[in-house]
Design a protein around this motif. Structure first.
Motif, PDB file in Angstrom:
ATOM      1  N   GLN A  75      44.744  41.218  49.592  1.00 26.48           N
ATOM      2  CA  GLN A  75      44.730  40.692  48.416  1.00 26.48           C
ATOM      3  C   GLN A  75      43.843  41.145  47.654  1.00 26.48           C
ATOM      4  O   GLN A  75      43.061  40.780  47.502  1.00 26.48           O
ATOM      5  CB  GLN A  75      45.914  40.005  48.423  1.00 26.48           C
ATOM      6  N   ALA A  76      44.260  42.315  46.536  1.00 24.69           N
ATOM      7  CA  ALA A  76      43.420  42.774  45.865  1.00 24.69           C
ATOM      8  C   ALA A  76      43.527  41.870  44.399  1.00 24.69           C
ATOM      9  O   ALA A  76      41.767  41.038  43.833  1.00 24.69           O
ATOM     10  CB  ALA A  76      43.441  44.391  45.397  1.00 24.69           C
ATOM     11  N   ASP A  77      44.018  41.253  44.359  1.00 25.78           N
ATOM     12  CA  ASP A  77      44.491  40.272  42.610  1.00 25.78           C
ATOM     13  C   ASP A  77      44.551  39.562  43.043  1.00 25.78           C
ATOM     14  O   ASP A  77      45.041  38.442  43.728  1.00 25.78           O
ATOM     15  CB  ASP A  77      46.500  40.271  42.395  1.00 25.78           C
ATOM     16  N   PRO A  78      43.242  38.239  41.945  1.00 22.78           N
ATOM     17  CA  PRO A  78      42.312  37.318  43.049  1.00 22.78           C
ATOM     18  C   PRO A  78      43.563  36.348  42.209  1.00 22.78           C
ATOM     19  O   PRO A  78      43.445  35.357  42.400  1.00 22.78           O
ATOM     20  CB  PRO A  78      41.589  37.595  41.286  1.00 22.78           C
ATOM     21  N   VAL A  79      44.510  36.477  40.538  1.00 22.14           N
ATOM     22  CA  VAL A  79      45.616  35.586  40.287  1.00 22.14           C
ATOM     23  C   VAL A  79      46.407  35.113  42.241  1.00 22.14           C
ATOM     24  O   VAL A  79      46.420  33.859  42.552  1.00 22.14           O
ATOM     25  CB  VAL A  79      46.026  36.301  39.344  1.00 22.14           C
TER      26      VAL A  79
END
Length: 932
Positions: free
Chosen positions: A564-568
């Protein structure tokens, strides 16, 4: 030579170079020596010469300096006169012929100077005489390539002479420049650029107010060149340096840097400069793209002059054009006109397809004045950038889109969205008010948007802790704007609105706040792509009643979190995992978020990730690591004004202080949480403080106080909705109630816990529930429940909880006169408490052992002789293994240890795996500890 006691304060990261210089001048005391420092322009050669002057002077050298100058390169003996001038009084003492020669060189005689060899001999005689009278000489020559030819010939002769006395010559020249020291056998030492650590230290030392991510950008561009590191910040204004203003895509150069990096670029043909400008703006170095943008089949021929000048190269593997130094890009840009840059951007945009992100960015950079079409394209690009995990880039793009917006409404909308993302993701809380004010000036109705409400609520929540106002703002805005259609860019703003509302509910800690969140999620069912919110509500907001149906999906999400690249989204999954004991699977992803924050990315999320890692470290007994994690997180909170978020870090530190017996620290933290939280209606802070105080009282044996504190948080027989922290209070409440003879409270509470099926949420919660039920019995010992709790698979992952259960079981066994079995559990508890540094609990366990007549021996890992792997074993595993090594059966071991045969079998299987043995026969050799 002995090293000088002081290093010039501005010289950072040069310990290796200074050691080389010390060695060079030490050698020169006995015999002459020469050394040439080489390196790129601005790498710090002159600074090293300055350091050498200071160090050699303190060490007793006479320091003489020469500096080459391009404007005096044609003036004969100009450099040599710099050497002779401070020695003028010594010249008359030389033999007459040599004195006359040097006076002629100085222009103090009408005679013509002698041949260069004679001059060199006279200079050597002068230096030798001076050294004999004043001590060794340090001759420092800067910019040797610019020394005039006659002086260079004389100095080169001196450097080659084997008869030179205690004279140390140290020169400095750019790499590749020919000089009088070239090719004559003088050793060379290349001064390399600073490493990243030293580069960061240098910029931080000179520009302490500069924001971390700005500093990292400069360090990356400068590539360790000290002059660039010190000059690049100069053109940046205060807003840019403190991260409140956007940095340019290519950093501007000061006049000093232009002199270094622009000279060779300016000498290139116009066609070559045009090609390099396209390469700078295109960014990828793809040659076919550059050729198409030029519109000429032979356009790439213009690269040749730049390649010959050493400015660029074509990578042999990738086939891409590369600049040899990033600041050459800045020089190319600096030498171009604004129209040339816009023209290049238009040419590049024309070669990119419709809908391309790069096309939109080139069109934006080519735009003059307002352009609603390009602004709309950038608005889309901002959110695709956000979903890739680059929140900083998304905000920068939104701000550019706002600048291009032709209407006040569109401008206000984009400014508000930038404020929203900044407050919730990147840590730009300080800029929120300014951005919202600008949005209001552009269009007063813009401050009524969902983005504006979310940004304002984040500021109120994190800065002032005003949960009630933040709650009203968000609920009103969400009800007004409704849920967006799947795929719209504002869907991301809705996500941030609900994430903010989630934190309002958590810190407010009141059921009515949570009910509003639950109602929003139910009434406005999120699109499939954002179906994480119901999961967060169930597992984080109301785990006792809502988590169970979501656990399978949560486990799948945790398993895939490494991709997962999206930190949110990483934060959302980890938050969902926190109360149901899935945080260990999130560690690597959370550390990525923290690293991104350290590199100037999503700082606000990095703070949250720090404290989630702190929760994990607290439960897993990694308390020293927890203190390190929270120290950094709290520094960030102070820097970026996240006062409320900091309370979680303070709570974690307070809990460790309480467990370790540091009552002063624990009490101080609890008092501050209450004094700040109570007036603001922050129920979570009241629970935090009560937990810290109760644990401190339990460790000290003040069970009445602990029970009173916990009864304010826990109602026996009730498991409240929307109070996730109640899951962490079960063992504390049980122990306090049992020791104050409130066994019936524990019984009814455990019954309520089992009715809600909390033990099914995680092995840890099952372990705690079994232990609580076992402890609830006032008259009998429920061996099955105690054993089930102690033998919980993976119990070693929660050492403090496990050791407290062992202590409770050991206390009961001792009172039942089962001394041998009690000893096993009490020693296991004592050893774990000592490893954790939980001093009050160690004292309690030791007191129990003494009461049973057993001498107390500290339990902990022993020194290894290369075979000592039993330190990997838990105390119960060690006891079972030692008995098995004597030949006892599982049933006999169970009787000795007061365990069931099944539990003994489970312990031995774990022992075989840890010690890498396959049978009982191998245990004796594998164990190094004494047998009972």
């Amino acid at each position: 030579m002995a090293s000088a006691s002081l290093t010039p304060p501005a010289l950072i990261g040069r310990s290796a170079e200074l050691a080389v210089l010390d060695g060079h001048f030490g050698t020169a005391r006995a015999r002459g020596a020469g050394l040439m420092l080489t390196g790129e322009a601005g790498v710090g050669k002159t600074a090293l010469l300055d350091a050498a002057a200071l160090r050699t002077s303190e060490a007793g050298f006479r320091v003489l300096r020469i500096s080459g100058c391009p404007f005096q390169r044609g003036v004969g003996f100009s450099a040599l006169n710099q050497l002779l001038h401070p020695l003028a009084e010594e010249i008359p003492a030389l033999p007459a012929r040599q004195a006359a020669t040097l006076q002629a060189v100085r222009g103090h005689s009408e005679e013509q100077p002698a041949e260069l060899l004679g001059i060199a001999n006279a200079v050597q005689a002068l230096l030798t005489r001076t050294a004999a009278g004043t001590g060794p000489i340090a001759l420092l020559v800067d910019d040797v390539a610019w020394v005039d030819r006659p002086s260079a010939t004389v100095l080169g002769t001196l450097a080659r002479s084997p008869h030179t006395g205690p004279i140390a010559l140290l020169g400095a020249s750019r790499t590749g420049d020919e000089s009088f020291l070239s090719n004559i056998g003088i050793p060379e030492y290349e001064v390399r650029p600073l490493d990243d650590v030293s580069a960061n230290e240098l910029v931080a030392d000179r520009f302490p107010a500069m924001a971390a991510r700005v500093r990292r950008r400069l360090v990356a561009e400068a590539r360790g060149n000290p002059l660039a590191l010190l000059e690049l910040p100069v053109p940046l204004n205060d807003l840019q340096q403190t991260e409140r203003g956007a940095l340019p895509a290519v950093l501007p150069l000061t006049e000093r840097l232009k002199g270094i990096f622009s000279t060779r670029v300016a000498a290139l043909p116009a066609a070559t400069r045009t090609l390099l400008l396209l390469a700078v703006l295109e960014g990828s170095g793809e040659l076919h793209m550059l050729q198409r943008a030029l519109g000429a089949p032979d356009g790439l021929a213009g690269l040749s002059p730049a390649e010959r000048a050493g400015l660029v190269q074509v990578d042999g593997v990738t086939g891409r054009l590369e600049f040899r130094h990033p600041l050459t890009r800045s020089a190319v840009l600096d030498l171009s006109t604004s129209e040339e840059r816009r023209s290049a951007h238009r040419a590049l945009a024309a070669e990119l397809p419709e809908g391309s992100e790069h096309r939109a960015r080139h069109l934006a950079d080519a735009a003059v004045g307002l352009d609603d079409h390009v602004a709309a394209l950038l608005h889309e690009v901002a959110y695709s950038t956000l979903r890739r995990g680059d929140a900083v880039g998304a905000i920068t793009t939104l701000l550019r889109a706002s600048e291009l917006s032709g209407t006040g409404t569109a401008k206000a909308r984009r400014l508000a969205e930038a404020a929203c993302l900044g407050a919730n993701i990147t840590g730009d809380l300080r800029n929120v008010r300014a951005l919202l004010d600008n949005a209001g000036h552009a269009d007063p109705s813009g401050v009524d948007s969902l983005a504006a409400a979310t940004a304002a609520a984040s500021q109120l929540l994190n800065g002032e802790g005003d949960v009630d106002t933040a709650h009203r703002l968000l609920i009103g805005a969400i009800d007004t704007h409704g849920w967006p259609e799947d795929g719209e860019t504002v869907e991301d703003i809705f996500r941030e609105a609900l994430n903010t509302l989630l934190m309002v509910c958590f810190y407010g800690g009141r059921p009515e706040l949570w009910h509003s969140f639950e109602d929003v999620v139910k009434r406005r069912r999120p699109p499939a792509s954002r179906r994480l919110l119901p999961l967060i509500l169930g597992t984080f907001g109301d785990p006792a009643y809502g988590a169970l149906p979501w656990l399978d999906r949560l486990d799948r999400l945790v398993l895939g979190l490494h991709q997962q690249a999206d930190p949110v989204r990483v934060f959302g999954v980890a938050l969902s995992a926190s109360y149901v004991d899935r945080l260990p699977g999130c560690r690597s992803a959370l550390r990525r978020v923290v690293d991104d924050g350290r590199d100037g990315g999503a700082v606000a999320l990095a703070i949250q990730a720090q404290f989630l890692l702190g929760n994990d470290a607290c439960a897993s007994g990694q308390w020293d690591e927890l203190l390190e994690i929270t120290e950094e997180g709290l520094r960030w909170c102070e820097t970026y004004d996240y006062r409320l978020t900091a309370s979680t870090g303070h709570f974690q530190r307070g809990l460790v202080a309480a467990a370790r017996g540091d009552d002063t620290t624990a009490r101080g933290i609890a008092d501050r949480l209450v004094s700040w939280g109570n007036p603001r209606g922050l129920g979570a802070l009241r629970v935090y403080a009560g937990h810290i105080r109760a644990l401190s009282a339990l460790g000290g044996g003040d069970f009445d106080t602990a029970h009173r504190l916990l009864r304010a948080l826990v109602t026996p027989g009730e498991v409240p909705r929307f109070m996730p922290h109640a899951l962490w209070l079960l063992l504390d409440f049980t122990e306090a109630a049992v020791h104050t003879d409130h066994h019936e409270e524990v019984a009814v509470h455990v019954a309520a816990v089992r009715r809600t099926d909390i033990p099914s949420l995680s092995p840890r919660l099952a372990m705690l529930t079994d232990a609580a039920e076992a402890m609830a019995s006032p008259d009998t010992i429920d061996h099955d429940l105690f054993e089930a709790a102690i033998a919980t698979p993976g119990a070693e992952r929660w050492p403090f909880d496990w050791a407290r259960i062992c202590l409770a079981y050991g206390e009961r066994l001792r009172r039942a006169k089962a001394g041998g079995a009690a000893r096993v559990h009490l020693e296991a508890a004592l050893g774990t408490f000592e490893r954790l540094g939980a001093a009050p609990w160690s004292a309690r366990a030791a007191d129990e052992l003494r009461a049973s007549g057993i001498p107390v021996k500290p339990v902990g890992p022993r020194a290894s002789d290369g075979r000592d792997r039993p330190a990997l074993l838990t105390p119960q595993e060690r006891a079972a293994a030692q008995l098995a090594a004597t030949g006892l059966t599982n049933k006999q071991i169970a009787a000795r240890l007061f365990l069931s045969p099944r539990t003994v079998a489970a312990h031995l299987r774990s022992v075989f795996r840890k010690l890498n043995v396959t049978s009982r026969g191998g245990l004796r050799d594998a164990l190094t500890g004494p047998l009972p």
